[in-house]
Scaffold this motif. Sequence first.
Motif, PDB file in Angstrom:
ATOM      1  N   ARG A  77       0.871  -1.185   0.000  1.00 23.84           N
ATOM      2  CA  ARG A  77       0.000   0.000   0.000  1.00 23.84           C
ATOM      3  C   ARG A  77       0.907   1.233   0.000  1.00 23.84           C
ATOM      4  NH1 ARG A  77      -3.413  -0.638   5.202  1.00 23.84           N
ATOM      5  NH2 ARG A  77      -1.267  -0.747   6.009  1.00 23.84           N
ATOM      6  N   ILE A  78       0.977   1.875  -1.158  1.00 24.17           N
ATOM      7  CA  ILE A  78       2.005   2.888  -1.378  1.00 24.17           C
ATOM      8  C   ILE A  78       1.384   4.253  -1.670  1.00 24.17           C
ATOM      9  CG2 ILE A  78       4.008   3.521  -2.772  1.00 24.17           C
ATOM     10  CD1 ILE A  78       4.243   0.478  -3.404  1.00 24.17           C
ATOM     11  N   ALA A  79       1.705   5.217  -0.839  1.00 25.54           N
ATOM     12  CA  ALA A  79       1.316   6.606  -1.079  1.00 25.54           C
ATOM     13  C   ALA A  79       2.430   7.266  -1.885  1.00 25.54           C
ATOM     14  CB  ALA A  79       1.113   7.342   0.238  1.00 25.54           C
ATOM     15  N   ILE A  80       2.067   7.871  -3.005  1.00 26.38           N
ATOM     16  CA  ILE A  80       3.062   8.468  -3.904  1.00 26.38           C
ATOM     17  C   ILE A  80       2.892   9.979  -3.932  1.00 26.38           C
ATOM     18  CG2 ILE A  80       3.965   8.526  -6.251  1.00 26.38           C
ATOM     19  CD1 ILE A  80       2.724   5.753  -6.679  1.00 26.38           C
ATOM     20  N   ILE A  81       4.008  10.678  -3.756  1.00 25.40           N
ATOM     21  CA  ILE A  81       4.029  12.136  -3.928  1.00 25.40           C
ATOM     22  C   ILE A  81       4.829  12.427  -5.186  1.00 25.40           C
ATOM     23  CG2 ILE A  81       4.752  14.347  -2.967  1.00 25.40           C
ATOM     24  CD1 ILE A  81       4.449  13.164  -0.193  1.00 25.40           C
ATOM     25  N   SER A  82       4.170  13.002  -6.170  1.00 24.54           N
ATOM     26  CA  SER A  82       4.814  13.321  -7.432  1.00 24.54           C
ATOM     27  C   SER A  82       3.945  14.310  -8.186  1.00 24.54           C
ATOM     28  CB  SER A  82       5.038  12.048  -8.265  1.00 24.54           C
ATOM     29  OG  SER A  82       5.808  12.319  -9.420  1.00 24.54           O
ATOM     30  N   ALA A  83       4.457  14.779  -9.314  1.00 23.98           N
ATOM     31  CA  ALA A  83       3.662  15.651 -10.175  1.00 23.98           C
ATOM     32  C   ALA A  83       2.754  14.786 -11.038  1.00 23.98           C
ATOM     33  CB  ALA A  83       4.573  16.505 -11.042  1.00 23.98           C
TER      34      ALA A  83
END
Length: 266
Positions: free
Chosen positions: A151-157
């Motif tokens: 379960r991966i939270a991704i911060i990116s554009a």
Amino acid sequence: MEAITLQQLNQQVASVIHATFDEPVWITAELSDVRVANNGHCYMQLVEKDPKRGTMLAFANAHIWANRWWLIRDSFQQQTGQSFQSGLKVMLLVEVTMHEAYGYSLNILDVDPTYTLGEMARRRMEILAQLKQDGVIDMNRELPFPALPQRIAIISAEGAAGYGDFCHQLHDNEWGLCFYTHLFPAIMQGQQTESSVISALERIALNEDLFDVVVIIRGGGASADLASFDSFELALNIANFPLPVITGIGHDRDQTVLDHVAHTSV
């Protein structure tokens, strides 16, 4: 008692200044109140502050005329990854001017981007030293890492190539493992990067039970483009974050402050 007019006084001061500074001179200063007028000229204030107390030591009005502004702006941003903005320390080639009606001012002819890059490197070392002194630099790294984070939270554009590549590799893995990913969009370059990424972290923290890890993705580019990730406040947020943070920022050779505080840098 004879008196001279203000104009006469200013003319005498101007003649002394012009005689003393008959050639442009390089100076170092901090930019303040940078603004571009409708006519294309860029106006600002140059300041020098006491490094310990932050009190004002010197001040001058300055400008870059429109015929030089666009060239200086584009060259500076290309070489430093930073816009020509308030708060930056810069080295400037200035022409000292004194006009009887408008007073003392500095006409900026050129900027040395290498000085600002050196200041950025020095600031990076200061931030790392402060994080070590505060005892937080290893806090995220000491969190237990799940054997199989799914379960991966991704911060990116949103729409960034790096984000797309990451998801493709993850969801199309050869072992058929299932992953749940959720993007928390953020601005990944420029002045708003720090506040935008911190905001994304805050949104993830509100739902931390739904995720195993956080991944911060920012694709490659010029090293100077990654300056926004050399941020004390952003590093402090990651160091204190309740989930392990993985950074994938820039190329293999790139090392930002965030890479030093994250659980894992890849």
